[in-house]
Every structure is written in structure tokens, then in C-alpha cells.
Design an enzyme around this catalytic site. Sequence first.
Site, PDB file in Angstrom:
ATOM      1  N   TYR A 134       0.856  -1.187   0.000  1.00 31.34           N
ATOM      2  CA  TYR A 134       0.000   0.000   0.000  1.00 31.34           C
ATOM      3  C   TYR A 134       0.890   1.235   0.000  1.00 31.34           C
ATOM      4  O   TYR A 134       1.622   1.483   0.951  1.00 31.34           O
ATOM      5  CB  TYR A 134      -0.921  -0.040   1.225  1.00 31.34           C
ATOM      6  CG  TYR A 134      -1.898   1.106   1.384  1.00 31.34           C
ATOM      7  CD1 TYR A 134      -2.126   2.050   0.386  1.00 31.34           C
ATOM      8  CD2 TYR A 134      -2.628   1.241   2.566  1.00 31.34           C
ATOM      9  CE1 TYR A 134      -3.025   3.089   0.553  1.00 31.34           C
ATOM     10  CE2 TYR A 134      -3.536   2.275   2.753  1.00 31.34           C
ATOM     11  CZ  TYR A 134      -3.725   3.193   1.747  1.00 31.34           C
ATOM     12  OH  TYR A 134      -4.622   4.225   1.935  1.00 31.34           O
ATOM     13  N   LYS A 162      -1.499  -1.516  -3.998  1.00 28.92           N
ATOM     14  CA  LYS A 162      -2.517  -0.477  -4.118  1.00 28.92           C
ATOM     15  C   LYS A 162      -1.781   0.851  -4.106  1.00 28.92           C
ATOM     16  O   LYS A 162      -1.076   1.178  -3.146  1.00 28.92           O
ATOM     17  CB  LYS A 162      -3.495  -0.534  -2.939  1.00 28.92           C
ATOM     18  CG  LYS A 162      -4.464   0.639  -2.899  1.00 28.92           C
ATOM     19  CD  LYS A 162      -5.071   0.827  -1.521  1.00 28.92           C
ATOM     20  CE  LYS A 162      -5.920   2.099  -1.497  1.00 28.92           C
ATOM     21  NZ  LYS A 162      -6.356   2.462  -0.143  1.00 28.92           N
ATOM     22  N   VAL A 205      -9.109  -0.169  -5.173  1.00 32.20           N
ATOM     23  CA  VAL A 205      -9.593  -0.090  -3.797  1.00 32.20           C
ATOM     24  C   VAL A 205     -10.186   1.303  -3.669  1.00 32.20           C
ATOM     25  O   VAL A 205      -9.457   2.296  -3.702  1.00 32.20           O
ATOM     26  CB  VAL A 205      -8.460  -0.324  -2.778  1.00 32.20           C
ATOM     27  CG1 VAL A 205      -8.982  -0.150  -1.362  1.00 32.20           C
ATOM     28  CG2 VAL A 205      -7.857  -1.710  -2.969  1.00 32.20           C
TER      29      VAL A 205
END
Length: 300
Positions: A134, A162, A205
Amino acid sequence: MNIQGIIPAILTPLTEEEHFHPEVTKQLIDHLIDSGVHGIFALGTNGEFHLFSEEEKLQIAETVVKAAGGRVPVYMGAGENSTKATIKLSNMFADLGVDVLSVITPYFVAPSQEELYEHFRHISENVTIPILLYNIPSRTGVSLAPETVARLSVLPNVLGIKDSSGDIANIKAYLDVTKDEEFVVLAGTDSLILETLKLGGTGAVAATANVLPKTVVGIYESFQQGNLDQSEQCQQQLQPLRATFTLGTLPAPLKKAAELSGIPVGPPKSPVKALSGEALEAVMNMMENYRIQAKAAKES
């Protein structure tokens, strides 16, 4: 496992006393799954992960896993500032039935790229379930370089990243350096979902899916069907909601929008305050406009 589609970064429902609200969490998850989402991502940035204790995080994770009930994969934010703490929390999440760990880069500290690599490598070697990196440099103060991501992509349980940098060039760089690996790149900035799909990303996401799940799912499904015009139309429909994010400290505007959409997610956790005054009025007007548009579309 396949990491793809629209995975809402869910808000964490709270009572007025700022305690976790399991019943509303189940209501939110049922609503999202009924709307066609492809996963549930909890304890992310808009889920206020940094404001909860370990005990609270475990309660949230257990509730989310039970509420999802195996219908879609569950992604859980497990990133802590220290490597050991991240490994400990990750393994507790795995024991609760979480499917994928989302591991944010350390924040406040500013590790070098080599330190970031060693951090994630050590986590990878000490957890048993898949890991999604992330990257959100605006919040953490550090960004995973494409070269570092390329090194991490060969680790057996690091399945993707992500990216919430807001920079489409960064997403393209991640895709380019990992093209020979089984490694996915997801948009973490909701305005870049379609652009990421066009470049070869596998989904997003998306925090806006808390409020407009069918619209966000529509971006992905229309793209998969080759209907770029419809996908672009869905992408543009997110902009009024995203424009309200500057009206207060996140996730306050998004929580108010979710409440107005019929899911009583409650207030943000202190020190963030609920919207009031002109900001509140602007969000109410925005949601009313969405309702008018939805009604008109239904009648046409």
C-alpha cells in the site's frame, strides 16, 4: 488468488460515543456485496486504522470476516510502524480468517528504499497469507520506488500493490517493472480507476464505493465488457462526491455522505470532527443531486 475488481475501502462505523458499531458494519458490508463489489477492504486510511488499538482492530477484523461470510475476499490493513508489530498483527488477522493483508509503508519515519525492501521482505517471510503493498506518500511521507516494487514482486506471497499516490505515471511505472511477474496493480485514487484499467491494472480499492457502489462497480464491469463510453460515464459520476472530500478532514465528508445514503456509519473518530455549517450543507446538496439524477435515470 485473483485480486481484481472493485474493492471498497470501507468506513469504520462508530456509535456517537465513538465505539465500534458491529451491526452497522454488517449492514454496510451486506449493502456493498449486494451492489456487486468484488471484495471488502477494512482498516484502510478512510477506515481510520491509525486511531484504533490492537484490541479494536481485532474486533473490527473478526466482525468484517463474519459479515462477509466468504462471499467475497476480505482485505485487512495490517501495517504498523514497526516490522515486528506488523508481523504480529498480520498473523492475528490470518488466524481470524482474513484473506489478504494490506501493508502500508511505515509512516512518520522515512525509511530508505533498502529499509523498505527489508521491511516488506521480513513481513513476507513471516506471514502465511497474501500481501498487498500500500503506497500513499501524501500520508506517510515515503513512496515505494518502482525498482523496490520490482524487487518485492518476486516474493511468493507479495501479490500486488494499491497505489494512492494520485500519479498515473507512478501506476504505469509499477505496471512496467512487474509485467513479467504475477503481480497486480490497483488504483487507490478513485479518479484514476478507468485510467489504471486502461494501462493494465486489475481494479481499484475505492473509498467512493461506500456511497456509490454500483457506480464504481460500473466503471470496472463496463470496461470488462468493452463499453468504454459507459465506463467513462461512471467514472465521471464520482467527481461530485470526490469534490466534497476537501470540505473537511477525511473521512468526515465521506462518513456524512454515507449516512445520507442510508447507512448510519456515525461520526469520525476524534480528533476529526463531523461536518457542520456550509460544509455539511454542500454534502447534503451533493447527495440530493445524486438522488435526483438516480430518479431521473430510473424514469427515463
